[in-house]
Design a protein around this motif. Structure first.
Motif, short mmCIF file in Angstrom:
data_model
loop_
_atom_site.label_atom_id
_atom_site.label_comp_id
_atom_site.label_asym_id
_atom_site.label_seq_id
_atom_site.Cartn_x
_atom_site.Cartn_y
_atom_site.Cartn_z
N ALA A 10 -48.62 -32.97 -27.94
CA ALA A 10 -49.68 -33.32 -28.48
C ALA A 10 -50.64 -33.54 -27.48
CB ALA A 10 -49.88 -34.63 -29.27
N THR A 13 -51.48 -29.75 -26.61
CA THR A 13 -52.27 -29.23 -27.52
C THR A 13 -53.77 -29.42 -27.27
OG1 THR A 13 -50.45 -29.48 -29.00
CG2 THR A 13 -52.69 -28.90 -29.94
N LEU A 14 -54.23 -30.64 -27.17
CA LEU A 14 -55.35 -31.19 -27.06
C LEU A 14 -55.87 -30.85 -25.87
CD1 LEU A 14 -55.56 -34.66 -28.80
CD2 LEU A 14 -56.04 -32.54 -29.74
N ALA A 17 -56.73 -27.04 -25.71
CA ALA A 17 -57.83 -26.92 -27.05
C ALA A 17 -59.10 -27.08 -26.31
CB ALA A 17 -57.58 -27.64 -28.17
N PHE A 18 -58.94 -27.98 -25.62
CA PHE A 18 -60.35 -28.56 -24.94
C PHE A 18 -60.86 -27.65 -23.83
CE2 PHE A 18 -62.96 -30.76 -21.83
CZ PHE A 18 -63.82 -31.38 -22.65
N VAL A 20 -60.12 -24.32 -23.98
CA VAL A 20 -60.35 -23.23 -24.70
C VAL A 20 -62.08 -23.44 -24.92
CG1 VAL A 20 -60.77 -21.86 -27.00
CG2 VAL A 20 -58.61 -22.49 -25.87
N VAL A 21 -62.53 -24.60 -25.56
CA VAL A 21 -64.07 -24.74 -25.78
C VAL A 21 -64.66 -25.04 -24.52
CG1 VAL A 21 -65.59 -26.41 -27.03
CG2 VAL A 21 -63.37 -25.81 -27.94
N SER A 32 -60.33 -18.57 -21.67
CA SER A 32 -60.37 -19.15 -22.95
C SER A 32 -59.07 -18.79 -23.81
CB SER A 32 -61.55 -19.03 -23.68
OG SER A 32 -62.49 -19.75 -23.00
N ALA A 33 -58.97 -17.50 -24.05
CA ALA A 33 -57.78 -17.01 -24.69
C ALA A 33 -56.42 -17.32 -24.26
CB ALA A 33 -58.18 -15.24 -24.58
N LEU A 36 -55.93 -20.62 -25.23
CA LEU A 36 -55.58 -20.74 -26.64
C LEU A 36 -54.04 -20.30 -27.12
CD1 LEU A 36 -56.94 -20.94 -29.47
CD2 LEU A 36 -57.38 -18.65 -29.50
N ALA A 39 -52.08 -23.41 -26.48
CA ALA A 39 -52.29 -24.52 -27.58
C ALA A 39 -51.48 -24.02 -28.85
CB ALA A 39 -53.79 -24.29 -27.87
N MET A 40 -51.61 -22.72 -29.12
CA MET A 40 -50.64 -22.12 -30.28
C MET A 40 -49.31 -22.44 -29.89
SD MET A 40 -52.72 -21.23 -32.40
CE MET A 40 -54.38 -20.75 -32.25
N ILE A 43 -48.43 -26.14 -30.53
CA ILE A 43 -48.68 -26.50 -31.81
C ILE A 43 -47.47 -26.33 -32.50
CG2 ILE A 43 -49.65 -26.01 -33.89
CD1 ILE A 43 -52.30 -25.98 -32.45
#
Lengths: 182, 102
Positions: A10, A13-14, A17-18, A20-21, A32-33, A36, A39-40, A43
């Motif tokens: 978790a 993931t977070l 994800a952060f 990425v943004v 970013s990719a 990502l 993150a995937m 997940i």
């Protein structure tokens, strides 16, 4: 063991994800990719913890494989490096953070009011009685296939519709990316 | 350690959704906006799988299967649209693509 793994996946993931943004080190879309992808993958680790083994495999194959290759192809094709830094509109940034923070706090408080103290009171009320917990399902390939294609309450028609949708998407992409004959 | 509960999974899913929404609102690069959309879709997937696990019903996972399929189709069409737009306008920044704006 499961709790530790949950925390790791978790958090990963977070965090990714952060990144990425809002990556503080680089504005390059390729970074970013890559975040990502992590993150995937984390997940799909969460999916494994939830017993959805088939979906974890599909997540890695489809997202970390196909979708990310597509993203990277497009990033390389567009060559966006020169437009990397641009002044952020501070007002819109603050407004966005406020709106999302408000939405998330509403979600969190509703989650707490639903699952917060109620289950413990419920459990305290009927101690001694064995609580009728639903059996934990395991999403193996066989179980998911049987749920998908069972005769009486399966999802055969949606499956066919989705396959037509994939065909339409393929034709549409070819049409869109064709150079106009002129 | 304790086994994670449903509300913990839902909290992670909500946080992931919030991060994705923040990216869609704040970022100006079309590709990053698209990646944030993918994050939001995945947040929904995590919530669906967690619900399916804790309610003992496999239908949520079937739904996630369909969502992944549709998301793959959506990504391919959307990226083709971005490439076509870039060919016409030579930019992937939403500030420069505001011809419909007042």
């Amino acid at each position: 063991m499961e709790g530790t793994l949950f925390n790791i996946f978790a958090g990963l993931t977070l965090l990714s994800a952060f990144m990425v943004v809002a990556n503080p080190f680089s504005r390059n879309p390729v970074t970013s990719a890559m975040f990502l992808v992590t993150a995937m993958i984390s997940i799909s680790g969460l999916f494994v913890l939830l017993g959805a083994y088939f979906l974890a495999a599909v997540q890695i194959l489809v997202y970390a494989g196909a979708v990310m290759v597509l993203f990277l192809f497009v990033i390389m094709l567009l060559d966006l490096r020169e437009a990397a830094r641009r002044k952020l509109n501070l007002i819109s940034l603050a407004m966005g953070i406020m709106a999302v923070g408000a939405l998330f706090s509403v979600y969190k408080s509703s989650l707490e009011s639903t699952y917060g103290e109620a289950p413990q009171q419920h459990e305290a009320a009927n101690t001694g009685q064995a609580e009728a917990k639903p059996a934990k399902v395991v999403g193996s390939t066989r179980a998911l296939g049987q749920a998908l294609f069972s005769k009486d309450n399966g999802f055969i028609l949606p499956f066919e519709i989705v396959s037509i949708l994939l065909l339409v998407a393929m034709v549409g992409v070819i049409l869109l990316s064709r150079k106009e004959p002129r | 350690m304790m086994e994670p509960t449903l509300s913990q999974y839902l909290l992670v899913s909500g946080a992931l959704f919030a991060i994705g929404l923040l990216g869609v609102i704040v970022r100006r690069n079309l590709l990053i906006i698209y990646m944030s959309l993918e994050l939001m879709l995945n947040a929904a997937n995590v919530a669906l799988v967690a619900m399916s696990r804790f309610n003992g019903n496999l239908d949520g996972q079937v739904m996630v299967f369909f969502i992944i399929t549709v998301a793959a189709a959506e990504v391919s069409v959307g990226l083709a649209l971005i490439v076509a737009l870039y060919r016409k306008r030579q930019t992937a920044d939403v500030e420069d693509l505001a011809t419909m704006k007042l």
